[in-house]
Design a protein around this motif. Structure first.
Motif, short mmCIF file in Angstrom:
data_model
loop_
_atom_site.label_atom_id
_atom_site.label_comp_id
_atom_site.label_asym_id
_atom_site.label_seq_id
_atom_site.Cartn_x
_atom_site.Cartn_y
_atom_site.Cartn_z
N VAL A 13 53.44 -2.63 -73.97
CA VAL A 13 52.52 -1.51 -73.82
C VAL A 13 51.11 -2.04 -74.04
O VAL A 13 50.79 -2.46 -75.14
CB VAL A 13 52.83 -0.38 -74.81
N LEU B 176 54.59 -0.94 -69.36
CA LEU B 176 54.18 0.44 -69.17
C LEU B 176 52.84 0.48 -68.44
O LEU B 176 51.87 -0.09 -68.90
CB LEU B 176 54.03 1.16 -70.52
N ASP B 177 52.81 1.12 -67.28
CA ASP B 177 51.57 1.35 -66.56
C ASP B 177 50.99 2.65 -67.11
O ASP B 177 51.49 3.73 -66.84
CB ASP B 177 51.85 1.48 -65.05
N VAL B 178 49.95 2.52 -67.93
CA VAL B 178 49.40 3.69 -68.62
C VAL B 178 48.66 4.63 -67.68
O VAL B 178 48.35 5.75 -68.05
CB VAL B 178 48.49 3.27 -69.80
N PHE B 179 48.38 4.21 -66.46
CA PHE B 179 47.70 5.06 -65.49
C PHE B 179 48.67 5.94 -64.72
O PHE B 179 48.37 7.08 -64.41
CB PHE B 179 46.85 4.22 -64.53
N THR B 180 49.84 5.39 -64.38
CA THR B 180 50.82 6.16 -63.61
C THR B 180 51.98 6.66 -64.46
O THR B 180 52.83 7.39 -63.96
CB THR B 180 51.40 5.31 -62.46
N CYS B 181 52.03 6.23 -65.72
CA CYS B 181 53.12 6.59 -66.65
C CYS B 181 54.48 6.12 -66.14
O CYS B 181 55.50 6.76 -66.36
CB CYS B 181 53.12 8.09 -66.93
N ARG B 182 54.48 5.00 -65.43
CA ARG B 182 55.73 4.39 -64.95
C ARG B 182 55.96 3.08 -65.68
O ARG B 182 55.02 2.46 -66.17
CB ARG B 182 55.66 4.10 -63.46
N ILE B 183 57.20 2.64 -65.70
CA ILE B 183 57.52 1.34 -66.28
C ILE B 183 57.77 0.38 -65.13
O ILE B 183 58.60 0.64 -64.26
CB ILE B 183 58.73 1.43 -67.22
#
Length: 99
Positions: A70, A28-35
């Motif tokens: 995550v 999970l890329d917590v900056f872009t909200c993409r996986i």
């Protein structure tokens, strides 16, 4: 440069084997909200040294077979009285952030 930072840089660049690598993870890329799919996550000590699709090698490798990683975990639990704020001031500060 400290030895710890030097090791992290060498692991991140692939010049040194990681102590642990999580293979084939979804991250999970917590900056872009993409996986991000098919990622290898290299660990040195208690730090993430790098994340890449190019493939890291490590002393220990764990195949996650698409399980999701995550980074970080924040405890969203807070007591209003611990903040030393009035309820109104607490709400003014925290409500805009979704708490």
């Amino acid at each position: 440069m400290t030895v710890a930072l030097e090791n992290l840089i060498r692991v991140a660049s692939g010049a040194k084997r990681a102590q642990l690598v999580f293979k084939r993870a979804r991250v999970l890329d917590v900056f872009t909200c993409r996986i991000l799919e098919g990622m290898d996550v290299a660990i040195w000590g208690d730090k993430i040294a790098g994340i890449s699709t190019e493939g890291y090698s490590g002393d220990k490798e764990i195949d996650l077979d698409g399980k999701i990683l995550v980074p970080g975990l924040l405890d969203g639990h807070i007591h209003v009285e611990s903040t030393i704020l009035t309820v109104g001031e607490f709400a003014r500060c925290f409500v805009p952030h979704g708490t």
